[in-house]
Design an enzyme around this catalytic site. Structure first.
Site: not given
Length: 261
Positions: A134, A13, A111-112, A9-11
């Site tokens: 986030t 990678k 991601d989890r 949500n923020t970056n």
């Protein structure tokens, strides 16, 4: 070589992974669903060249995303500039390969699930994975690698932003530990630092204790995300800190697909 992409949500990678499954380079850029494939390509091509690589060195791409609107442009990036259809984590032919023991498996963030795969490769037995992003997530990974469930809390940066935006007289401060372990501050900035840092430490300690009691037996705690080292350095909350856990999980997921092909 493989490029693994973790679209958070923020970056976003990116990791360059060699044939042995090792991450040899890592880069990140702010998440923007409007960023085009061409923009990604210009940025990424420059970084590859700076480290002595070329686009032709990349033969495969795997993507995990929690931002559906950004996926299309990342797919175009892979197809147009690396000449390969990207693999999407959780979709054939790279399905998870682990049990997702939750009521709505499809709603679980990619991601989890990827973190669960990486954690299983690092530790036997029951595990708690704490991811600082986030949101701050707490996940239970079983001895067989199954994702057993977890919880979601507001991320540290998000909490700090909300405090600054909602309280007119409070300044914007950096996320850092207070100079001492005291929790009674004498000035506004010091009190904010205490509340954010030691408040989160208390929350994390409490969640770990509650989860361990619920799981029972020995449980290892693995932390990932940008703020994990900061909390570990001063509060020593975790058994291990793995900043690249999600990217390593993507590399493992790609390798498992490769072996079964």
């Amino acid at each position: 070589m493989l490029i693994a992409i973790d679209n958070g949500n923020t970056n976003v990678k990116f990791a360059l992974v060699n044939a042995a499954g090792e991450i040899v380079q890592r880069w990140s850029i702010a998440t923007d669903p409007k960023r085009t494939a061409d923009e990604y390509a210009v940025w990424l091509n420059q970084l590859l060249e700076m480290e002595g690589y070329a686009r032709s060195d990349v033969h495969a791409v795997i993507i995990a995303t929690v931002v559906p609107r950004a996926l299309h442009n990342l797919q175009v990036l892979s197809q147009k500039y690396f000449g390969t259809d990207p693999l999407i984590a959780g979709r054939p032919p790279v399905e998870w390969g682990i049990a997702l023991k939750v009521d709505e498996p499809r709603a679980l963030g990619a991601d989890r699930a990827v973190n669960a795969i990486a954690a299983q490769a690092l530790e036997a037995g029951n595990k708690i994975v704490i991811s600082f992003g986030t949101a701050t997530t707490f996940d239970h990974i079983g001895p067989d690698g199954a994702y057993m469930g977890g919880s979601i809390a507001t991320g540290v940066s998000l909490s700090l932003d909300a405090l600054y935006n909602a309280a007119a007289m409070l300044p914007r401060i950096a996320i850092e530990p207070p100079p001492t372990a005291r929790v009674i501050g004498r000035d506004t900035v010091g009190q904010m630092q205490i509340g954010i840092y030691w408040g989160y430490v208390s929350m994390i300690e409490g969640m770990i204790a509650r989860m361990k009691a619920e799981i029972g037996g020995e449980v290892k705690v693995i932390a990932t995300g940008g703020l994990a080292p900061l909390f570990q350095q001063h509060a020593h909350l975790f058994d291990r800190v793995e900043p690249e856990l999600t990217l390593r999980g993507l590399a493992l997921l790609y390798a498992s697909r490769d072996k079964s092909a």
